[in-house]
Design an enzyme around this catalytic site. Structure first.
Site, mmCIF file in Angstrom:
data_model
loop_
_atom_site.group_PDB
_atom_site.id
_atom_site.type_symbol
_atom_site.label_atom_id
_atom_site.label_comp_id
_atom_site.label_asym_id
_atom_site.label_seq_id
_atom_site.Cartn_x
_atom_site.Cartn_y
_atom_site.Cartn_z
ATOM 1 N N HIS A 149 0.588 -1.485 -0.135
ATOM 2 C CA HIS A 149 -0.006 0.035 0.438
ATOM 3 C C HIS A 149 0.233 0.928 -0.160
ATOM 4 C CE1 HIS A 149 -4.014 -1.926 0.892
ATOM 5 N NE2 HIS A 149 -3.235 -2.782 0.954
ATOM 6 N N ASP A 201 3.707 9.528 -0.915
ATOM 7 C CA ASP A 201 2.409 8.806 -0.431
ATOM 8 C C ASP A 201 2.007 7.594 -1.191
ATOM 9 O OD1 ASP A 201 -0.072 7.853 0.924
ATOM 10 O OD2 ASP A 201 -0.703 10.158 1.128
HETATM 11 C C1 GDG Z 1 -1.869 3.712 3.579
HETATM 12 C C2 GDG Z 1 -1.216 3.999 2.097
HETATM 13 C C3 GDG Z 1 -2.924 4.029 0.663
HETATM 14 C C4 GDG Z 1 -8.923 10.132 7.587
HETATM 15 N N1 GDG Z 1 -8.983 10.692 9.508
HETATM 16 C C5 GDG Z 1 -10.962 9.977 8.794
HETATM 17 C C6 GDG Z 1 -10.585 9.357 8.249
HETATM 18 N N2 GDG Z 1 -9.464 8.918 7.359
HETATM 19 C C7 GDG Z 1 -9.061 8.438 6.334
HETATM 20 C C8 GDG Z 1 -9.319 8.927 5.182
HETATM 21 C C9 GDG Z 1 -8.610 7.777 4.136
HETATM 22 C C10 GDG Z 1 -8.373 7.373 4.914
HETATM 23 O O1 GDG Z 1 -8.379 7.500 6.701
HETATM 24 C C11 GDG Z 1 -6.115 7.471 4.642
HETATM 25 O O2 GDG Z 1 -5.982 6.951 3.308
HETATM 26 P P1 GDG Z 1 -4.552 7.613 2.736
HETATM 27 O O3 GDG Z 1 -4.932 7.142 1.777
HETATM 28 O O4 GDG Z 1 -4.901 8.352 2.897
HETATM 29 O O5 GDG Z 1 -3.698 7.609 3.665
HETATM 30 P P2 GDG Z 1 -2.754 6.007 4.962
HETATM 31 O O6 GDG Z 1 -3.477 5.806 6.655
HETATM 32 O O7 GDG Z 1 -1.485 6.906 4.746
HETATM 33 O O8 GDG Z 1 -3.181 4.021 3.870
HETATM 34 C C12 GDG Z 1 -1.581 5.373 1.947
HETATM 35 C C13 GDG Z 1 -3.482 3.860 1.665
HETATM 36 O O9 GDG Z 1 -3.013 2.850 2.316
HETATM 37 C C14 GDG Z 1 -4.608 2.802 0.758
HETATM 38 O O10 GDG Z 1 -3.896 1.864 0.021
HETATM 39 O O11 GDG Z 1 -3.768 5.513 -0.188
HETATM 40 O O12 GDG Z 1 -1.198 5.908 0.061
HETATM 41 O O13 GDG Z 1 -0.121 5.522 3.024
HETATM 42 O O14 GDG Z 1 -9.805 7.118 3.900
HETATM 43 O O15 GDG Z 1 -10.362 9.321 4.912
HETATM 44 N N3 GDG Z 1 -11.880 8.463 8.359
HETATM 45 C C15 GDG Z 1 -12.437 8.745 9.474
HETATM 46 N N4 GDG Z 1 -12.839 9.811 9.496
HETATM 47 C C16 GDG Z 1 -11.616 10.576 9.971
HETATM 48 O O16 GDG Z 1 -11.441 11.214 10.880
HETATM 49 N N5 GDG Z 1 -13.324 7.618 9.211
#
Ligand code: GDG
Length: 471
Positions: free
Chosen positions: A158, A366
């Site tokens: 990821h 990322d």
């Molecule tokens: C890894 C990789 C890759 C955030 N705050 C809240 C909340 N979130 C959710 C967002 C989003 C998720 O968390 C974060 O996803 P990201 O993709 O931005 O980042 P990582 O957590 O680092 O994820 C990344 C991912 O895996 C998938 O393969 O894209 O590059 O690092 O969905 O919405 N969700 C809720 N409340 C919050 O306050 N419900």
């Protein structure tokens, strides 16, 4: 039909549809895959015990079977807080300055991967497809083979795969990468990470990379490809009519009192570039006094990985920086940054995205970044907001109609904010329409279909964004 066995560090117990809003999109998508393929989801419960027992807690919820194990305190320290989050995470995000190399971390990492393999192997039936997730479990395929598992096993990373020259700074890097040769399929988020992996295989392992993505090292052949992950765009659009979403939308609009809202949503992590974002926003305030009192930045950053010291440090830095910026620029009736250290239900988040005029997504590195895609999915088709996106996010390969910026440059961030706030509606529409199309098509369902089809050996229609980014 084969069952699907998903193995990841943590397991998220599936919730009824009505309560799915509290879960991450990925958890919901994997649960849906497991329902479709009658599967099993195996991983750590998140609980610590005095001694590892290997006892499996089997649960069935919402048509999905989950199997979880507890880990010893030492396992959690060395494997999770140690090797996964203090060695691999920083290194794979190009932060060799933060990477800690400690013999005990490596040993703990291998021990937990062995424990995972020994415990899950008896649950795997001959026709099952096994899908291993992420940097916590890189050597699991090899451990499964050593436990007699002959099934097709796929691995999806990821996070980014670092360039060859960075990767070699990891002690015993060959040992880690060679362990991956026991997989049948290895998936990355983008062509860029895939290419870095290929370089490593050629230069360090003397392997051959074939034009179709197969790599050959000695007598092993492994398929490799990019499978850019997406969001469940349809579900996000549905969420917007939920009461929580409407309340969040109204609360944010009301509190903005006619001001423009810029939003950032990130796990509190140094890779997300929140400090750089605040500094860019400060530059914008310095350079654009005419915008004072007319715009505010809402940064939502729920804490993560509290047991890792660097994460405490970033929290302190951001507390101080947001305070300083507010102290410098605020008036009695205007606060430039609202910085919130708590999480919200998904529907609430959808409402906030919809209410915002601009999203500021500025990771320094990322794997993909789902927030960028969620923001686009949540926009009003008649009056969409503007996405400012780091060119170092995997998502930038697919979202070229965002305003792409270098997050290290305060000037670029500042200029992008000004351009986004002033962008006329026709241009906002044009950019959004170009992006929503791929956010809808290359969604999380397509992602898991493509991966599982490729793993099952049925070939996949992989939506690749292979073109290089504009310089
Ligand atoms: C890894 C990789 C890759 C955030 N705050 C809240 C909340 N979130 C959710 C967002 C989003 C998720 O968390 C974060 O996803 P990201 O993709 O931005 O980042 P990582 O957590 O680092 O994820 C990344 C991912 O895996 C998938 O393969 O894209 O590059 O690092 O969905 O919405 N969700 C809720 N409340 C919050 O306050 N419900």
């Amino acid at each position: 039909m084969s069952r699907l066995i998903v193995i990841s560090n943590r397991v998220s117990t599936p919730k009824p549809r009505s309560a799915e809003g509290a879960q991450g999109g990925l958890a919901v998508a994997l649960a849906a895959a497991l329902r479709e393929y009658r599967g099993l989801w195996f991983g750590w419960s998140g609980e610590k015990t005095e001694e590892f027992t290997g006892q499996i807690n089997l649960q069935r919820a919402e048509g999905v079977t989950t199997a979880t194990i507890d880990l010893e305190e030492q396992d959690v320290d060395e494997y999770y807080n140690g090797y996964a989050n203090r060695t691999l995470w920083p290194l794979f995000h190009y932060r060799i300055d933060l990477a800690e190399f400690d013999r005990s971390f490596g040993a703990g990492y291998e021990r937990v991967n062995e424990r995972f393999a020994e415990t899950v192997a008896p649950l795997i039936e001959p026709d099952d497809l096994v899908w291993v997730h992420d940097y916590h479990l890189v050597p699991l395929g090899q451990q499964l083979r050593q436990n007699g598992v002959k099934n097709r096993i796929g691995f999806f990373l990821h996070i980014p795969w670092p360039p060859h020259r960075l990767m070699v700074s990891l002690p015993f890097h060959q040992r880690l990468v060679r362990s991956m040769l026991d997989y049948d399929l290895i998936g990355f988020q983008t062509e860029e990470w895939l290419e870095s992996f290929h370089h490593y295989v050629e230069r360090e392992l003397g392997g051959t990379v074939h034009p179709d993505g197969r790599i050959e090292v000695g007598d092993r052949t492994v398929e490799t490809a990019a499978f850019p992950i997406g969001v469940d765009a349809a579900d996000f659009e549905r969420l917007l009519v939920a009461r929580d979403a409407i309340n969040a939308f109204e609360t944010l609009r009301r509190s903005a009192e006619g001001k423009k809202v810029v939003i950032g949503v990130d796990r509190l992590d140094y890779s997300k570039g929140i400090e750089e974002r605040f500094n860019g926003y400060r530059r914008f305030l310095e350079e654009n006094p005419d915008w004072h009192g007319k715009v505010s930045l809402l940064q939502i950053a729920p804490p993560s990985r509290g047991e890792v010291h660097t994460y405490e440090a970033i929290r302190d830095t951001l507390d101080a920086l947001s305070g300083r910026i507010n102290g410098e620029f605020a008036h009695v009736d205007w606060v430039p940054i609202r910085y919130v250290n708590q999480g919200y239900p998904r529907a609430g988040l959808a409402g906030f995205y919809r209410a915002a005029d601009v999203a500021l997504v500025t990771p320094l590195r990322d794997g993909m970044n789902l927030v960028a895609k969620e923001f686009v999915a949540a926009q009003d088709p008649d009056d969409p907001g503007v996405l400012i996106l780091s060119r170092f996010a995997g998502a930038a390969h697919q979202m070229k109609d965002a305003i792409l910026i270098n997050p290290y440059s305060k000037d670029e961030v500042s200029d992008a904010i000004r351009a986004a706030l002033a962008m006329p509606r026709p241009e906002r529409l044009r950019r959004w329409e170009a992006m929503i199309d791929s956010v809808r098509k290359e969604d999380v369902l397509a992602w898991r279909h493509d991966f599982v089809a490729a793993l099952a050996g049925q070939g996949a229609s992989i939506p690749l964004a292979a073109e290089p980014l504009p310089a």
